[in-house]
Enzyme design. Structure first.
Site, PDB file in Angstrom:
ATOM      1  N   HIS A  17      34.194  42.656  41.134  1.00 44.05           N
ATOM      2  CA  HIS A  17      35.214  41.619  40.829  1.00 44.05           C
ATOM      3  C   HIS A  17      35.232  41.565  39.466  1.00 44.05           C
ATOM      4  CE1 HIS A  17      37.984  38.716  41.908  1.00 44.05           C
ATOM      5  NE2 HIS A  17      37.636  38.463  43.080  1.00 44.05           N
ATOM      6  N   ARG A  18      34.357  42.063  38.455  1.00 42.21           N
ATOM      7  CA  ARG A  18      34.161  42.172  37.011  1.00 42.21           C
ATOM      8  C   ARG A  18      35.472  43.030  36.625  1.00 42.21           C
ATOM      9  NH1 ARG A  18      28.210  43.723  35.809  1.00 42.21           N
ATOM     10  NH2 ARG A  18      28.797  45.376  37.575  1.00 42.21           N
TER      11      ARG A  18
END
Length: 488
Positions: free
Chosen positions: A459-460
């Site tokens: 998700h980064r």
């Protein structure tokens, strides 16, 4: 450590565990290929070791008689630690066809040069390193390691160490590269000297040994038991990093309740990578069901048009082609994160990892530059790498450097999964089994070939919109393969 008796009056050379490359610092001794008292020649494989990347043979750069071995089978040794000692003397050299320093007679140009990191240090006469071959690993270092294999000479009881009776010499080397092939032959009592391989230049393959096992009459004969290897087995794309709960047949058969299994070698490396992935990567998973009926029909049509002599296009190859097209549209998922610099690193090419089932478990070969390959090229590379994985012939370079993983856990008979990302990659596409299910098609209920697709992503590197767009494009290509033609 084992030491041979009566090893005096000769120079003793110590051979250390060489640098195995790819940042590896230790290896586990799987099997010794020589015994105390054996006479070895330059570049003869002396031990089979397992690293976190692969199973490899280590050749000895010296010629002489083995007088000591350091470490029992199953022990772990760090790079640079003593592996074995070889005594070099006039009688040993004469028996093996080498001079007293272990240099092959009549070899022409001197085989000098660096023996590689940790290749061995002399504890006897000075300058011994210059007489070593420089081939620190079969398949690595300077060229010619495999071709340099020669017969192994065993000193029998009653013979003074260092002298070799002519009757102990073998007729020649057995053309086998894979340690797994030798192990399979040993476990089933197949004499490899009686087989003629079906591989290049008579190389004995696993299929040759399996055929000999099925045909006992072929064992020990001079007539080869040849077998048509046919197409390589369908690659299994459920890597150990992607299915940590799955166990192989070998693991199941050897597991004992209440026992302790050391986390080392490949299993230990997988454990470290899984733990690091969970610690560092904030992953999320999205999934969608897709109608794969048209994809399967397209595959059947492609294979029918190609003819019976051309390797069949696998489902994995089609999905790989879809993946590379999707990554071209959503390059955020072909990246990694550098937290020290606080940067997302977009990678310039797609190196697609997949997995293959082997006797030693699941390994993840990598298809280099997958983004520039056609479906046929991807299929050929999958076949080649899968066969190499089955034969234990994958190199560390073929097991590292992946940027995105395709995980076909459907071969295990399951529909879905939320796998752990293969650190330091940013995403993994999971594919469940393709099975007939009721599906609304063109406004009517019908039985269609349905597959569940899942995407686990870091998700980064992106938000849900990018991940959802990637997965939706993959599903569209599965449902309507012609969608791929838009980007051609």
């Amino acid at each position: 450590m084992s030491i041979a008796p009566d090893a005096s009056d000769v120079n003793c050379l110590e051979f250390k565990l060489p640098d195995l490359g790819e940042g590896l610092t230790e290896a586990e001794i799987v099997r010794w290929l020589v015994e105390i008292g054996d006479v070895v020649v330059v570049d003869q494989p002396v031990v089979e070791v397992e690293t976190a990347k692969a199973l490899v043979e280590v050749p000895c750069p010296y010629a002489g008689m083995v007088t000591a071995r350091f470490g029992e089978e199953g022990a772990e040794l760090p790079v640079g630690s003593p592996l074995l000692t070889v005594t070099v003397g006039p009688e040993v050299g004469a028996g093996a066809g080498h001079d007293a320093r272990g240099v092959s007679r009549g070899s022409g140009a001197s085989r000098t040069g660096a023996a590689g990191a940790g290749a061995g240090d002399s504890t006897g006469a000075s300058g011994a390193d210059d007489d070593s071959s420089g081939n620190v690993l079969v398949g690595y270092g300077t060229g010619g390691a495999v071709a340099a294999r020669r017969r192994r000479v065993r000193v029998t009881g009653g013979t003074r160490p260092g002298s070799v009776p002519p009757s102990a010499l073998r007729a020649g080397p057995v053309p086998v590269i894979s340690p797994l092939v030798r192990r399979l032959a040993r476990e089933h009592g197949v004499d490899l000297r009686g087989l003629a391989g079906s591989g290049p230049d008579g190389l004995i393959l696993r299929s040759d040994v399996e055929q000999a096992i099925r045909t006992p009459a072929a064992e020990g004969t001079d007539q080869a038991a040849r077998v048509d290897a046919g197409p390589a087995p369908e690659p299994v794309a459920a890597a150990a990093v992607a299915a940590p709960g799955a166990t192989t047949a070998t693991e199941t058969s050897t597991a004992v309740a209440g026992s302790r299994v050391p986390l080392r070698g490949m299993r230990g490396a997988v454990a470290d990578k899984l733990a690091r992935s969970r610690r560092e990567i904030p992953d999320a998973t999205c999934w969608v069901d897709a109608d794969a009926t048209e994809l399967m029909a397209a595959r059947a049509a492609m294979n029918a048009a190609a003819g019976p002599t051309v390797p069949k296009i696998s489902v994995l190859a089609l999905l790989a082609r879809v993946c590379t097209a999707a990554l071209a549209r959503f390059p955020e998922l072909n990246s990694t994160v550098d937290m020290e610099a606080r940067e997302i690193v977009r990678l310039p090419s797609v190196n697609l990892g997949f997995a293959a089932q082997t006797d030693r478990g699941l390994v993840v070969p990598v298809v280099r530059e997958a983004g520039g390959r056609t479906t046929e090229s991807l299929n050929e590379e999958f076949i080649r790498l899968t066969e190499a994985a089955r034969n234990g012939a994958l190199t560390p370079a073929e097991l590292t450097g992946g940027t995105f993983t395709l995980n076909n856990y459907g071969v295990f008979g399951v529909d879905g999964s939320t796998p752990i990302i293969n650190h330091p990659e940013a995403a993994m596409l999971g594919v469940g089994r393709i099975v007939p299910k009721p599906w609304v098609h063109e406004g009517e209920l019908a039985v269609r070939q349905v597959v569940q697709l899942s995407l686990t992503f870091d998700h980064r590197v992106c938000d849900g919109g990018t991940a959802g767009g990637f997965l939706r494009y993959v599903a569209d290509c599965v449902e309507q393969p012609a969608v791929l033609l838009r980007g051609v």
